[in-house]
Scaffold this active site. Structure first.
Site, short mmCIF file in Angstrom:
data_model
loop_
_atom_site.label_atom_id
_atom_site.label_comp_id
_atom_site.label_asym_id
_atom_site.label_seq_id
_atom_site.Cartn_x
_atom_site.Cartn_y
_atom_site.Cartn_z
N SER A 232 132.67 44.98 -30.83
CA SER A 232 133.16 44.24 -30.51
C SER A 232 133.04 42.41 -30.61
O SER A 232 131.93 42.31 -30.60
CB SER A 232 133.31 44.22 -29.50
OG SER A 232 131.84 44.40 -28.79
N ALA A 242 134.87 41.87 -19.59
CA ALA A 242 134.02 42.95 -19.84
C ALA A 242 132.16 42.99 -19.40
O ALA A 242 132.65 41.80 -18.70
CB ALA A 242 133.48 42.83 -21.82
N GLU A 292 143.69 40.11 -21.44
CA GLU A 292 143.98 40.54 -22.40
C GLU A 292 145.52 40.68 -23.14
O GLU A 292 146.09 41.89 -23.47
CB GLU A 292 144.50 42.49 -21.43
CG GLU A 292 143.45 42.65 -19.87
CD GLU A 292 143.53 43.98 -19.77
OE1 GLU A 292 144.75 44.36 -19.75
OE2 GLU A 292 142.14 44.59 -19.25
N TYR A 502 130.34 55.44 -14.94
CA TYR A 502 130.95 56.68 -15.68
C TYR A 502 130.93 57.73 -16.14
O TYR A 502 129.75 58.41 -15.93
CB TYR A 502 130.41 56.02 -17.33
CG TYR A 502 130.22 55.31 -17.99
CD1 TYR A 502 130.21 53.67 -17.95
CD2 TYR A 502 131.22 54.83 -18.93
CE1 TYR A 502 130.04 52.38 -18.32
CE2 TYR A 502 131.53 54.46 -20.09
CZ TYR A 502 131.20 52.81 -19.88
OH TYR A 502 131.17 52.38 -20.93
C1 LIG Z 1 132.09 53.71 -27.59
C2 LIG Z 1 132.61 51.85 -26.98
C3 LIG Z 1 131.95 52.15 -25.82
C4 LIG Z 1 132.14 50.76 -24.91
N1 LIG Z 1 131.44 50.19 -23.84
C5 LIG Z 1 131.73 48.88 -23.45
C6 LIG Z 1 130.79 48.11 -22.30
O1 LIG Z 1 129.41 48.68 -22.63
N2 LIG Z 1 130.88 47.55 -22.07
C7 LIG Z 1 133.13 46.39 -21.68
O2 LIG Z 1 132.86 46.17 -21.20
N3 LIG Z 1 133.43 47.36 -22.52
C8 LIG Z 1 132.87 49.03 -23.67
N4 LIG Z 1 133.76 49.21 -23.97
C9 LIG Z 1 135.94 48.26 -24.75
C10 LIG Z 1 135.58 47.78 -25.06
O3 LIG Z 1 134.38 47.29 -25.92
C11 LIG Z 1 135.47 46.07 -24.69
O4 LIG Z 1 136.69 46.21 -23.40
C12 LIG Z 1 135.24 45.12 -25.48
O5 LIG Z 1 135.14 43.94 -24.47
C13 LIG Z 1 136.77 44.72 -26.12
O6 LIG Z 1 136.27 43.80 -27.45
P1 LIG Z 1 137.33 43.77 -28.40
O7 LIG Z 1 137.18 42.21 -29.21
O8 LIG Z 1 136.92 44.74 -29.21
O9 LIG Z 1 138.92 43.55 -28.37
P2 LIG Z 1 140.27 44.83 -29.27
O10 LIG Z 1 139.82 45.69 -29.11
O11 LIG Z 1 140.27 43.84 -30.42
O12 LIG Z 1 141.10 43.62 -27.92
C14 LIG Z 1 140.89 43.67 -26.59
C15 LIG Z 1 141.94 43.10 -25.67
O13 LIG Z 1 141.37 42.01 -26.13
C16 LIG Z 1 142.78 41.52 -26.19
N5 LIG Z 1 142.24 40.31 -27.27
C17 LIG Z 1 141.18 40.18 -28.07
N6 LIG Z 1 140.62 38.97 -29.06
C18 LIG Z 1 141.54 38.18 -28.68
C19 LIG Z 1 141.35 36.42 -28.24
N7 LIG Z 1 140.53 36.26 -28.87
N8 LIG Z 1 141.79 35.81 -27.42
C20 LIG Z 1 143.15 36.74 -26.64
N9 LIG Z 1 143.01 38.10 -26.73
C21 LIG Z 1 142.10 38.67 -26.97
C22 LIG Z 1 143.36 42.05 -27.36
O14 LIG Z 1 144.87 41.56 -27.43
C23 LIG Z 1 143.41 43.40 -26.64
O15 LIG Z 1 144.62 42.82 -25.23
C24 LIG Z 1 133.67 50.21 -25.40
C25 LIG Z 1 134.66 50.58 -26.40
C26 LIG Z 1 133.54 51.38 -27.05
C27 LIG Z 1 135.25 52.17 -28.03
#
Ligand SMILES: Cc1cc2nc3c(=O)[nH]c(=O)nc-3n(C[C@H](O)[C@H](O)[C@H](O)COP(=O)(O)OP(=O)(O)OC[C@H]3O[C@@H](n4cnc5c(N)ncnc54)[C@H](O)[C@@H]3O)c2cc1C
Length: 587
Positions: A232, A242, A292, A502
Site C-alpha cells: 500500500s 488508514a 477515497e 477484526y
Molecule cells: C492483506 C491486507 C491487509 C490490510 N491491512 C490494513 C491495515 O492494517 N490497516 C489499514 O488501514 N488498511 C489495511 N488494508 C486495506 C488497504 O491496505 C488500505 O486501505 C490502504 O490504505 C490502501 O492503500 P493503497 O495504496 O493500496 O490504495 P488503493 O487500494 O490503490 O486505493 C484505495 C483508494 O484510495 C484511492 N487512492 C489511492 N491513491 C490515491 C492518491 N494518490 N490520491 C487520491 N486517491 C488515491 C483510490 O482511488 C481508492 O479509492 C489491508 C488490505 C489488505 C489486502
C-alpha cells in the site's frame, strides 16, 4: 523504459508471485517463498495446519478438486476516442500509458474478496474495466491528466497499491465515459527530510515498506505499519483513512500526516503552511483524509518521522479465556505509554495460530515447549478450547520499554495470564502479513474468507462478538452451506472508550451457485449485526462501495448534503467518478 505494474507482484491475488501456501502430495501444507522477510516461516513443513483446516471447516483438502483459476480472462474492450488518444500522445511519452488488457484488468480492482478477487480469479472477468492506464511520474503529470480529462470528459481513478478492501477500486458499471486509471506507483521518491522539525516530504505513490527502508537508512521511521505495508502507498493511506498496527505509539494516519497536496479539477487543495496544529477554522485535511479517490489525486504528503527506537521488544501472554484478556487490555489502555502494538486473539484464532507452528527440531526448544505446555495445561489448568493469546510489541527508549515490560508483567499476574515470551510474540505479529495468502489458498479449496473490522465501545465488545458469531452460524444454516462456519476475532487497537476488532470469517462454498454473491449477502448481514450491536461501519478499511449503504447509520442527511456540496465545488464535472462513500454520491 515502458512503465508497468511491478513484475514481482501477483496480478490479481494477494502478494508476491514467489510466495504461496501449497498443498503437498502427502496432504500437508507448506508456505513456499523466497522473500527474506518470510524466512521465519517459509519452506518448512506445517504438519498440523491441514488437519486444523479440515477439522475446523469439516472439509477435505484435495489437489484434484481445487477451484480452478480462469486461465483466460475475459476483458471488456477498451473505449478510447481518437481525439483523446491523440491528446494523450501529445501530452505524455507513449511508455507512460497503455490500453493493454492485463494492465487494464489489474487496475480495475483491489483486494476485496467477493466483489473483486474472487470474480477476477475464478470467473475470469469484471463487468467494467478501465479503458487506459496512465503511470504518472510527477505532480505535473497529474495536473496534465486532470486538464485533459476536463477537456475530453474522461473519468479518472487514482490507483496506489491496489490493496483496497472496500471495493473502492471497483468501477461503477453505469460509467459510460472513458475511464483512465492514474497509477501513482512511479511517484515513489522521498522529496526531503527535515531532521530539525522531524518531517519527511514524500511523493504519494511511495509504497510503505520502501519508505520505511529508506528512512531507516537515515535513522528514522514513520511508524505507520498496516498489514498491507508491503504494497500500500502513502496516497492510499491518506485517501482511505488508514490505521497501522503500531498506532499506540505513532498514531493513525490522521496523526501522522501533517500536510499534503491534493490536485482537484478545480485547483489544489492544500494548507499553505505546515504546522502540527493551526486554528485556521475548518481544516482542508478533513476533506482529504477518507476522500477515497472522489475529488482528486494526492500527489505529495508531509509525514511525521521519529528516530528509530533504541529498543524493539516483543512479548506475548496466554490467558485462560478471552474475558481476562479484555480486562487486561482495558487496564493497559489506561497506562502510559501503551506498547506500540497489543493484539488479543480469541480462542479459535489462537488455535489457528498454533496450527501454523513449525515444530522445533532441536532438543532444547522441544523440551522448553513441553514445559510451557505442561505449565499452561496441568499447573494453570487452562482449557485449550478457552485459552487465548495477546502479542505485544514495545518500542522506545530502554527506560520506556522496561516500564512497559514491568506493566505487562504486573497486569499479567493480576489477570491470570502467563507470559509466553518474545518468540511467540514476534511470530504472532509477523504472521498477520501472511493471512491474505491463506485467504487465497482457501479460496482454491472452496472456502471464502474475509476480514471485517469495526470500532466498538469497551462495554459492548463481548455482546457484539457473540452476536456476530450467532449471525455467522445462522447465515451458514440459512444458505445451507456445507462444512462448518469459522468465525474468530482479534482486538488490534485500543482507545480511550473503544477498541478496534477484526473478525475473520471463513465459509465453505463448495457446490454453491454464485458463491461470491452468497458470501456478499452474508457479509452484509454480519455488518448489520455489527451496527445493531454498537459497532462502527468501519474502523479503517473505509467505505468504498462495499459499505456505502450503511452510511445513514453514521451521517445525517444535512451532513451528507454538506459533503456533497464540497465534491460539487472541487469537481463539478465529476471527473473523479469512482462513486465511493458519500462524496461519490454527489454526481
Ligand atoms: C492483506 C491486507 C491487509 C490490510 N491491512 C490494513 C491495515 O492494517 N490497516 C489499514 O488501514 N488498511 C489495511 N488494508 C486495506 C488497504 O491496505 C488500505 O486501505 C490502504 O490504505 C490502501 O492503500 P493503497 O495504496 O493500496 O490504495 P488503493 O487500494 O490503490 O486505493 C484505495 C483508494 O484510495 C484511492 N487512492 C489511492 N491513491 C490515491 C492518491 N494518490 N490520491 C487520491 N486517491 C488515491 C483510490 O482511488 C481508492 O479509492 C489491508 C488490505 C489488505 C489486502
Amino acid at each position: 523504459m515502458t512503465l508497468s505494474s511491478p513484475s514481482h507482484k501477483q496480478p490479481h491475488r494477494w502478494g508476491y508471485k514467489n510466495s504461496a501456501f501449497e498443498l503437498n502430495e502427502d496432504g500437508t501444507i507448506q508456505f513456499t517463498s523466497t522473500q527474506p522477510e518470510y524466512a521465519f516461516f517459509a519452506n518448512q513443513p506445517l504438519p498440523n495446519f491441514a488437519t486444523f483446516i479440515q477439522e475446523t471447516l469439516d472439509i477435505s483438502l484435495d489437489k484434484n478438486q481445487q477451484n480452478v483459476e480462469a486461465s483466460q480472462k475475459r476483458i471488456p474492450p477498451s473505449h478510447v476516442s481518437e481525439e483523446f488518444a491523440k491528446a494523450m500522445e501529445q501530452m505524455f511519452p507513449k511508455e507512460q500509458f497503455t490500453t493493454e488488457n492485463q494492465e487494464r484488468l489489474i487496475h480495475s480492482h483491489g483486494q476485496t474478496t467477493t466483489d473483486e478477487v474472487y470474480k477476477v480469479v475464478y470467473n475470469g472477468t469484471l463487468t467494467r474495466t478501465v479503458d487506459m492506464v496512465l503511470f504518472v511520474r510527477s505532480s505535473e503529470d497529474c495536473r496534465n491528466i486532470i486538464q485533459l480529462a476536463k477537456e475530453h470528459n474522461i473519468c479518472l481513478v487514482p490507483y496506489g497499491g491496489g490493496t483496497s478492501v472496500s471495493s473502492a477500486l471497483l468501477l461503477p458499471e453505469n460509467e459510460t465515459r472513458t475511464i483512465v486509471s492514474v497509477d501513482t506507483k512511479h511517484m515513489n521518491q522521498i522529496l526531503s527530510i527535515d531532521e530539525n522539525n522531524q518531517l519527511v516530504r514524500v511523493q504519494a505513490g511511495m509504497v510503505g515498506q520502501d519508505l520505511e527502508k529508506q528512512l531507516a537508512e537515515k535513522g528514522y521511521t514513520v511508524g505507520h505499519e498496516p498489514d498491507s505495508i508491503e504494497f500500500s502507498t502513502v496516497g492510499g493511506w491518506v485517501s482511505t483513512f488508514a490505521s497501522g498496527m503500531k498506532r499506540h505509539k505513532y498514531g493513525n494516519i490522521e496523526d501522522i500526516v501533517v500536510d499534503f497536496e491534493l490536485l482537484t479539477p478545480n485547483g489544489t487543495l492544500e494548507q499553505k503552511s505546515t504546522f502540527d496544529r493551526s486554528a485556521i477554522g475548518v481544516q482542508p485535511r478533513s476533506f482529504t483524509l477518507g476522500s477515497e479517490g472522489n475529488i482528486g489525486i494526492i500527489t505529495e504528503a508531509t509525514l511525521k518521522i521519529h528516530p528509530l527506537p533504541e529498543v524493539k521488544q516483543f512479548n506475548s501472554m496466554v490467558f485462560p479465556n478471552v474475558e481476562n484478556g479484555i480486562k487486561l487490555l482495558k487496564e493497559l489502555s489506561q497506562t502510559h505509554p501503551i506498547p506500540a502494538s497489543v493484539r488479543l486473539v480469541d480462542n479459535p484464532q489462537f488455535r489457528f495460530g498454533l496450527s501454523l507452528k513449525v515444530p522445533p527440531t532441536d532438543f532444547l526448544t522441544k523440551t522448553i515447549d513441553s514445559i510451557k505446555k505442561f505449565v499452561l495445561l496441568k499447573i494453570k489448568k487452562m482449557d485449550p478450547m478457552q485459552m487465548c493469546l495477546a502479542t505485544v510489541l514495545m518500542e522506545g527508549s530502554q527506560a520506556e520499554v522496561a516500564q512497559q515490560q514491568s506493566t505487562i508483567t504486573r497486569l499479567a499476574k493480576k489477570h491470570k495470564a502467563v507470559l509466553a515470551g518474545e518468540s511467540n510474540g514476534k511470530r504472532g505479529y509477523l504472521l498477520t502479513n501472511l493471512i491474505a495468502y491463506i485467504r487465497d489458498f482457501l479460496a482454491d479449496h472452496h472456502c471464502i474468507g474475509e476480514t471485517l473490522e469495526t470500532t466498538v465501545p469497551w462495554s459492548q465488545i463481548e455482546s457484539l462478538c457473540a452476536a456476530v458469531n450467532r449471525t455467522v452460524q445462522e447465515q451458514h444454516k440459512k444458505h445451507k452451506l456445507t462444512g462448518n462456519p469459522y468465525c474468530s476475532y482479534r482486538i488490534t487497537q485500543l482507545y480511550h472508550s473503544s477498541v478496534c476488532i477484526y473478525f475473520t470469517i471463513g465459509l465453505v462454498i463448495k457446490e454453491v451457485e454464485k458463491p461470491e454473491e452468497v458470501f456478499a449477502q452474508i457479509e452484509e448481514s454480519i455488518r448489520e449485526t455489527v451496527l445493531e450491536h454498537g459497532g462502527s461501519v468501519s474502523h479503517h478499511h473505509g467505505i468504498g462501495k462495499l459499505r456505502k449503504r450503511f452510511m445513514d447509520n453514521s451521517l445525517t442527511s444535512t451532513t451528507k448534503g454538506a459533503l456533497k456540496a464540497i465534491k460539487k465545488e472541487l469537481d463539478p464535472q465529476n471527473i473523479f467518478g469512482i462513486q465511493n462513500n458519500v462524496l461519490g454520491d454527489a454526481s
